[in-house]
Design a protein around this motif. Sequence first.
Motif, PDB file in Angstrom:
ATOM      1  N   PHE A 105     -68.072 -58.084 -17.690  1.00 31.63           N
ATOM      2  CA  PHE A 105     -69.095 -57.081 -17.978  1.00 31.63           C
ATOM      3  C   PHE A 105     -68.452 -55.872 -18.638  1.00 31.63           C
ATOM      4  CE2 PHE A 105     -71.077 -53.102 -16.736  1.00 31.63           C
ATOM      5  CZ  PHE A 105     -72.421 -53.309 -17.011  1.00 31.63           C
ATOM      6  N   SER A 106     -69.123 -55.303 -19.642  1.00 36.34           N
ATOM      7  CA  SER A 106     -68.590 -54.118 -20.319  1.00 36.34           C
ATOM      8  C   SER A 106     -69.724 -53.175 -20.696  1.00 36.34           C
ATOM      9  CB  SER A 106     -67.811 -54.517 -21.573  1.00 36.34           C
ATOM     10  OG  SER A 106     -67.303 -53.370 -22.243  1.00 36.34           O
ATOM     11  N   ALA A 107     -69.614 -51.922 -20.264  1.00 36.67           N
ATOM     12  CA  ALA A 107     -70.608 -50.904 -20.590  1.00 36.67           C
ATOM     13  C   ALA A 107     -69.919 -49.721 -21.252  1.00 36.67           C
ATOM     14  CB  ALA A 107     -71.341 -50.445 -19.340  1.00 36.67           C
ATOM     15  N   ASN A 108     -70.415 -49.338 -22.411  1.00 35.98           N
ATOM     16  CA  ASN A 108     -69.871 -48.205 -23.153  1.00 35.98           C
ATOM     17  C   ASN A 108     -70.230 -46.894 -22.447  1.00 35.98           C
ATOM     18  OD1 ASN A 108     -68.868 -46.618 -25.402  1.00 35.98           O
ATOM     19  ND2 ASN A 108     -69.265 -48.393 -26.695  1.00 35.98           N
ATOM     20  N   SER A 109     -69.877 -45.779 -23.033  1.00 37.21           N
ATOM     21  CA  SER A 109     -70.059 -44.478 -22.394  1.00 37.21           C
ATOM     22  C   SER A 109     -71.532 -44.133 -22.183  1.00 37.21           C
ATOM     23  CB  SER A 109     -69.392 -43.393 -23.229  1.00 37.21           C
ATOM     24  OG  SER A 109     -69.920 -43.377 -24.540  1.00 37.21           O
ATOM     25  N   ASN A 110     -71.769 -43.341 -21.136  1.00 35.19           N
ATOM     26  CA  ASN A 110     -73.099 -42.817 -20.818  1.00 35.19           C
ATOM     27  C   ASN A 110     -74.097 -43.932 -20.492  1.00 35.19           C
ATOM     28  OD1 ASN A 110     -74.398 -40.365 -20.332  1.00 35.19           O
ATOM     29  ND2 ASN A 110     -75.495 -40.467 -22.267  1.00 35.19           N
ATOM     30  N   PHE A 111     -73.623 -44.968 -19.819  1.00 37.49           N
ATOM     31  CA  PHE A 111     -74.461 -46.079 -19.375  1.00 37.49           C
ATOM     32  C   PHE A 111     -75.123 -45.704 -18.058  1.00 37.49           C
ATOM     33  CE2 PHE A 111     -74.676 -49.859 -16.589  1.00 37.49           C
ATOM     34  CZ  PHE A 111     -75.548 -50.659 -17.324  1.00 37.49           C
ATOM     35  N   VAL A 112     -76.437 -45.964 -17.944  1.00 38.88           N
ATOM     36  CA  VAL A 112     -77.184 -45.648 -16.727  1.00 38.88           C
ATOM     37  C   VAL A 112     -77.866 -46.905 -16.208  1.00 38.88           C
ATOM     38  CG1 VAL A 112     -79.101 -44.336 -15.743  1.00 38.88           C
ATOM     39  CG2 VAL A 112     -77.586 -43.258 -17.409  1.00 38.88           C
ATOM     40  N   MET A 113     -77.673 -47.200 -14.917  1.00 43.06           N
ATOM     41  CA  MET A 113     -78.365 -48.317 -14.282  1.00 43.06           C
ATOM     42  C   MET A 113     -78.867 -47.879 -12.918  1.00 43.06           C
ATOM     43  SD  MET A 113     -77.283 -52.330 -13.859  1.00 43.06           S
ATOM     44  CE  MET A 113     -75.597 -51.996 -13.321  1.00 43.06           C
ATOM     45  N   ASN A 114     -80.176 -48.023 -12.713  1.00 43.33           N
ATOM     46  CA  ASN A 114     -80.804 -47.617 -11.457  1.00 43.33           C
ATOM     47  C   ASN A 114     -81.761 -48.724 -11.025  1.00 43.33           C
ATOM     48  OD1 ASN A 114     -83.376 -45.288 -10.498  1.00 43.33           O
ATOM     49  ND2 ASN A 114     -81.753 -46.078  -9.233  1.00 43.33           N
ATOM     50  N   SER A 115     -81.742 -49.075  -9.742  1.00 46.42           N
ATOM     51  CA  SER A 115     -82.630 -50.127  -9.259  1.00 46.42           C
ATOM     52  C   SER A 115     -83.096 -49.826  -7.846  1.00 46.42           C
ATOM     53  CB  SER A 115     -81.923 -51.487  -9.271  1.00 46.42           C
ATOM     54  OG  SER A 115     -82.758 -52.493  -8.735  1.00 46.42           O
ATOM     55  N   ASP A 116     -84.374 -50.156  -7.575  1.00 46.61           N
ATOM     56  CA  ASP A 116     -84.883 -50.126  -6.210  1.00 46.61           C
ATOM     57  C   ASP A 116     -85.242 -51.534  -5.736  1.00 46.61           C
ATOM     58  OD1 ASP A 116     -87.209 -50.696  -7.583  1.00 46.61           O
ATOM     59  OD2 ASP A 116     -88.297 -48.913  -6.923  1.00 46.61           O
ATOM     60  N   TYR A 117     -84.861 -52.550  -6.552  1.00 45.39           N
ATOM     61  CA  TYR A 117     -85.190 -53.934  -6.191  1.00 45.39           C
ATOM     62  C   TYR A 117     -84.014 -54.849  -6.547  1.00 45.39           C
ATOM     63  CZ  TYR A 117     -88.011 -58.189  -5.650  1.00 45.39           C
ATOM     64  OH  TYR A 117     -88.494 -59.400  -5.263  1.00 45.39           O
ATOM     65  N   LYS A 118     -84.093 -55.562  -7.684  1.00 45.36           N
ATOM     66  CA  LYS A 118     -83.029 -56.492  -8.052  1.00 45.36           C
ATOM     67  C   LYS A 118     -82.725 -56.418  -9.545  1.00 45.36           C
ATOM     68  CE  LYS A 118     -83.863 -59.943  -4.424  1.00 45.36           C
ATOM     69  NZ  LYS A 118     -84.157 -61.366  -4.129  1.00 45.36           N
ATOM     70  N   VAL A 119     -81.435 -56.395  -9.850  1.00 38.06           N
ATOM     71  CA  VAL A 119     -80.956 -56.524 -11.221  1.00 38.06           C
ATOM     72  C   VAL A 119     -79.900 -57.614 -11.228  1.00 38.06           C
ATOM     73  CG1 VAL A 119     -79.742 -55.436 -13.143  1.00 38.06           C
ATOM     74  CG2 VAL A 119     -81.393 -54.113 -11.807  1.00 38.06           C
ATOM     75  N   GLN A 120     -80.056 -58.581 -12.120  1.00 39.09           N
ATOM     76  CA  GLN A 120     -79.069 -59.652 -12.251  1.00 39.09           C
ATOM     77  C   GLN A 120     -78.596 -59.719 -13.693  1.00 39.09           C
ATOM     78  OE1 GLN A 120     -80.230 -63.472 -10.736  1.00 39.09           O
ATOM     79  NE2 GLN A 120     -78.268 -64.422 -11.213  1.00 39.09           N
TER      80      GLN A 120
END
Length: 227
Positions: free
Chosen positions: A116-131
């Motif tokens: 997995f690779s995420a560049n700068s200023n990556f945002v991930m928010n979850s209240d359930y499921k992320v796959q």
Amino acid sequence: MNKLTLFRLLGTPKTILFNFRHLPFKQAKKLPIRFGTRVKTEIDKSAKIIIESDNIKKGMIQMGIGYGSLRRGEKLSSSLIMKENTKLIFRGTAVFQRGGYVQLDAGAEIDIGNKFSANSNFVMNSDYKVQIGESALFGWNNTVMGADGHDIIDQTTGEVTNSKKPITIGSNVWICSEAHILKGAEIPDGCIVGYRSLVTGKHTEPNTLMVGNPAKEVANNRKIKRD
């Protein structure tokens, strides 16, 4: 000494403490999670970080070290926030460049595939499921938003109208810079999401190029050329 080496050295105390606090001893002693400078962590005591890999090694999961493309993340801080009863699963290597922000709200689960690779200023928010599948590549200023932040109530019935929905992202997917993925989105293997696109629903055809707001499939039989 270059700045990246300095970031690693300055992040060493937090790296050591975090690994031994949140991982089993056999994993923690290998220091698989590495932090740079200016990384904030808030981990509830009921939250779990799980590394599912047969090749656990030092620094395989990194946050807040690299600048990202064009040094966009050089001055940014990073955050990892896990609230009660959450689960963050890594299935191999993962890199979050500086400016990465990952938040799991109560009861959420995020499952991240290998490479997995995420560049700068990556945002991930979850209240359930992320796959997320293997070899997923995210550009700068991407958002994976699996939570609405507030309930929306029907004034007549009192019912919550914005139900929770998962996000599913396949393997070998490229999410171009400033594209955003919302709850309920499904992106099959090999797809490319164009610059500043917004994915809101389910897509079923692999190896497609999708662009626009909302994103629509505009070309088939496409794949990213990797270095």
